[in-house]
Write an enzyme that holds these catalytic residues in place. Structure first.
Site, PDB file in Angstrom:
ATOM      1  N   ASP A 100      80.543  26.826  15.690  1.00  0.00           N
ATOM      2  CA  ASP A 100      80.773  25.510  16.290  1.00  0.00           C
ATOM      3  C   ASP A 100      80.443  24.423  15.272  1.00  0.00           C
ATOM      4  O   ASP A 100      79.354  24.386  14.715  1.00  0.00           O
ATOM      5  CB  ASP A 100      79.879  25.366  17.529  1.00  0.00           C
ATOM      6  CG  ASP A 100      80.229  24.152  18.378  1.00  0.00           C
ATOM      7  OD1 ASP A 100      80.915  23.248  17.874  1.00  0.00           O
ATOM      8  OD2 ASP A 100      79.807  24.123  19.547  1.00  0.00           O
TER       9      ASP A 100
ATOM     10  N   HIS B 182      83.558  25.647  19.192  1.00  0.00           N
ATOM     11  CA  HIS B 182      83.009  24.799  20.251  1.00  0.00           C
ATOM     12  C   HIS B 182      83.494  25.226  21.633  1.00  0.00           C
ATOM     13  O   HIS B 182      82.782  25.073  22.614  1.00  0.00           O
ATOM     14  CB  HIS B 182      83.398  23.343  19.988  1.00  0.00           C
ATOM     15  CG  HIS B 182      82.645  22.355  20.810  1.00  0.00           C
ATOM     16  ND1 HIS B 182      81.280  22.188  20.717  1.00  0.00           N
ATOM     17  CD2 HIS B 182      83.064  21.473  21.763  1.00  0.00           C
ATOM     18  CE1 HIS B 182      80.892  21.240  21.566  1.00  0.00           C
ATOM     19  NE2 HIS B 182      81.950  20.798  22.216  1.00  0.00           N
TER      20      HIS B 182
ATOM     21  N   SER C 242      78.053  20.788  26.043  1.00  0.00           N
ATOM     22  CA  SER C 242      78.125  19.842  24.938  1.00  0.00           C
ATOM     23  C   SER C 242      77.187  18.669  25.235  1.00  0.00           C
ATOM     24  O   SER C 242      75.988  18.869  25.371  1.00  0.00           O
ATOM     25  CB  SER C 242      79.570  19.394  24.723  1.00  0.00           C
ATOM     26  OG  SER C 242      79.719  18.790  23.463  1.00  0.00           O
TER      27      SER C 242
END
Length: 745
Positions: free
Chosen positions: A680, A715, A594
């Site tokens: 995501d 995600h 991320s």
């Protein structure tokens, strides 16, 4: 002779983007259209290429997966937690992907306030208790779906109603459902496209939930009355400011619902009286004060008070005592007048816990009928401190504020550890914490309010491993910089290794980092990590600026126009590991996800020669493109983290100087794996999908650059624990392969 696989050739379709007189040509922006068959075909081709390139790693992946699986006690359970007349807990079953949620009636022979009434029943894995019932079997619910995730489970006080939210695609848009726990049947009413879960009121008559806007920002708070259809739900509030993220929470005694709306630098708070069906949301603190704060109501000697944790007195926060009336008097003014910054210092009442330079308070305190529980960080270590109600009364009556560092709290015999609150029912005579360290599996302790000696309820079991075979230590890497007080700025590094590994300069090393949003990489045990340590890999965590390990200052010096510190700190940590003898300079890999994926992209451009492999999970690598588009998920909210490049040319230029996608150069890049998910909503798949072909275009070496995309995940990747273990085994096999650490020592 075996031919090497050929990477997919992404078509170039130049797209121009102009801001502040600067034009950037993006050849791969067309990959953003995930409904395009051409895009989907390309993504499938990338997966096929990745599979071919990493085919030699398949046995290693299988070995690591089996090690994770073998060490994990697959048929297991959580420690029961009492709420109302039931003990609630979860079981995991060998071969099943998801937990099974259960409950059993609590004995009512003792006073509900006695310690014995709060001693959880002894439960054995795989053995049902008398009266035990399954109230939610996630495996049964997930059976019909390729992806399944729960946004939250909420029950009423009587234990008769369950509200749950489910996501079956990975896009984090949930369907809210209700279940009668007496009949185990779902009610006919549902609410679609809910953001996260819902909160039930104590009586189970109302459910409160958020709905997101087109950019996935939760902006509308609704009240659903049980027994009615969703189209009759009452809109309590809509937050139009695109820089505010909102979520509701209950006061500890469930008398009020509060709504937090904010970002990483400031927020506003509203309150709703749940004892009045006709009540409206009331503004307590407005965004114009630019105050970062959290509010917790409490009853003190029959008077409703508010404990407010805030940064008005300093960046590491203080706690003050005030009232609803005192705050609302300062929050008056029309909505047209509101929103202008710096309208003056607020009167927040009496200071209870004063600001300390060496103690960082958590965002909020936890109120119970017995005392106040304070979570705080001292010298990187997160723990729990006890604030007596007598101290709060004394502050109310004029006594001086006390220091958090002077408060007592549970003590543990460990050097680097994490203690977090796990459960604190308002009227309970005990509260519960979770303890873990780098080399100690999670432990659950109950602690009596009257006698804060931890009572061990459970330590997570691990199969066939001697944890004394591993070591953890802390290094400090000098950056050559100094704080304004003249003290040296040093980057803390956690080093994990097998006891047989020495700092002799020959070790394969993995450096992990994150460094954003004030998130700390706190000590926590992880079974998958053992597979690397057993192969002689030194696992290092670089606690870089942008995280919260060393307080708010550490975070502030790794964001906005200081963001590059995050990247240079990581490189500094890597160099220090080599200089200290822990890492072989020719055998260092990097890993992050991320915002940590942004870190991976940045160091790949800045120091590609220092790493032989990089795994970037759901990487935020097309940073500037995303933040320039306020209609993309989360982009406007991110302006307080990165700055606003739309309005500020300095921010634009600074971000362009480090955004990984825009700074790919001709270089010998290491082996790079970009791992992402099609659905995501936080970091869109298109960012790594664009980054990978651009890296290949400029690759001057022979190392492969691959894209691995989960076509049914979000995600967090695929759903289900076995799938997550496979994902982690894939990452660690890729890293181990290029580190030359394939076989256990």
């Amino acid at each position: 002779m075996t031919r090497s696989p050929t990477a997919p050739a992404a078509t170039k379709v130049p797209t121009e983007r102009t801001h502040h007189g600067d034009t950037f040509t993006d050849d791969y922006e067309w990959l953003r259209d995930k409904d395009s068959q051409q895009v989907l075909d390309h993504l499938h081709a990338e997966n096929a290429y990745t599979e071919a390139v990493t085919a030699d790693q398949a046995p290693l992946r299988e070995a690591i997966f089996n090690e994770i699986k073998h060490r994990t006690v697959e048929t297991d359970l959580s420690v029961p937690a009492r709420r109302g007349s039931y003990w609630w807990f979860a079981r995991t079953i060998e071969g099943e992907q998801h937990p099974v949620f259960c409950r059993v009636p609590a004995e009512e022979t003792q006073s509900s306030s006695s310690l014995s009434a709060w001693t959880p029943p002894q439960i054995e894995p795989g053995v049902a208790l008398q009266g035990e019932e399954v109230y939610f079997d996630t495996n049964a619910e997930a059976a019909a779906h390729g992806f399944y995730d729960i946004g939250g489970l909420s029950t009423d006080d009587a234990g008769t109603l369950l509200a749950y939210a489910e996501d079956t695609t990975g896009d984090e848009f949930f369907t809210l459902r209700f279940r009668d726990l007496g009949t185990a049947e779902n009610l006919s009413e549902t609410v679609e496209n809910v953001h996260g879960g819902a909160i039930l009121d104590a009586a189970g008559e109302r459910a409160f939930y958020m709905v997101a806007d087109a950019s996935w920002r939760p902006h509308r708070l609704y009240e659903h009355r049980l027994g009615s259809s969703a189209d009759q739900d009452r809109l309590l509030l809509q937050i139009d400011d695109e820089q505010l993220w909102s979520f509701p929470y209950l006061s500890a005694d469930k008398k009020e619902l509060l709504l937090y709306s904010g970002n990483s630098e400031y927020n506003e708070t509203r309150i709703l009286d749940l004892t009045d069906d006709d009540a409206e949301m009331v503004l307590l603190v407005g965004k114009e004060h630019r105050l970062e704060h959290n509010i917790e109501p409490l009853d003190l000697d029959g008077t409703r008070q508010l404990l407010i944790t805030h940064n008005q007195d300093g960046q590491n926060k203080s706690v003050s005592l005030t009232t609803i009336e005192a705050l609302t008097r300062q929050a008056t003014g029309s909505e047209q007048q509101r929103g202008q910054p710096d309208r003056g210092t607020l009167d927040l009442g009496t200071t209870v816990l004063g600001h300390e330079e060496t103690v960082k308070l958590d965002d909020s305190v936890v109120v119970t009928a017995a005392q106040i529980l304070v979570q705080a960080r001292v010298n990187t270590i997160q723990s729990v401190y006890l604030l007596p109600l007598e101290t709060v009364r004394a502050a109310r009556d004029g006594a001086a504020a006390v220091a958090t560092s002077s408060l007592s709290g549970p003590s543990f015999d460990a050097e680097m550890f994490t203690v977090e609150l796990a459960d604190a029912e308002y009227e309970a005579p005990v509260f519960r914490v979770q303890f873990t360290s780098w080399l100690i599996p999670s432990r659950i302790y109950d602690i009596a309010h009257e006698e804060p000696t931890p009572i061990l309820r459970r330590e997570t079991p691990v199969n066939d491993v001697d944890l004394d075979d591993y070591r953890a230590l802390r290094l400090w890497a000098p950056t050559g910089e100094r704080w304004v007080d003249g003290s040296a700025i040093e980057v803390p590094i956690t080093v994990l290794h097998h006891k047989d590994v020495r700092a002799d300069g020959t070790n394969p090393t993995l450096v992990f980092g994150y460094g954003s949003y004030e998130m700390s990489m706190d000590p926590a045990f992880g079974i998958p990590r053992l597979s690397l340590l057993d192969r002689g890999v030194v696992f290092a965590i670089a606690h870089v600026r942008g995280g919260g390990e060393l307080g708010r200052k550490w975070y502030d010096h790794g964001k906005k126009l200081a963001k590059i510190n995050t990247f240079t700190d990581f490189i500094t940590a890597t160099d220090h590991l080599v200089e200290a003898g822990w890492a072989d300079p020719a055998r260092v890999a990097a890993h992050g996800g991320s915002a940590g994926g942004l870190l991976m992209g940045a160091v790949a451009n800045m120091a590609p020669e220092k790493y032989v492999a990089i795994v970037a999970q759901v990487p935020f690598v097309d940073t500037l493109t995303s933040i320039l588009d306020p209609d993309l998920p989360l982009s406007a909210l991110e302006w307080e983290e990165w700055g606003n490049p739309i309005t500020d040319p300095e921010v634009y230029g600074y971000m362009k100087s480090y955004s990984p996608y825009e700074n790919v150069v001709d270089a010998e890049y290491p082996a790079i794996a970009a791992v992402t998910s099609l659905h995501d909503t936080r970091v869109l798949y298109v960012e790594p999908a664009k980054w990978v072909p651009k890296l290949r275009e400029h690759q001057q070496g022979e190392a492969p650059i691959v894209l691995k995309i989960e076509m049914e995940g979000g995600h967090g990747g695929a759903s289900g624990r076995y799938e997550k273990w496979k994902d982690r085994a894939w990452d660690y096999a890729f890293i181990s392969y290029y580190l030359g650490a394939v076989e256990p020592r």
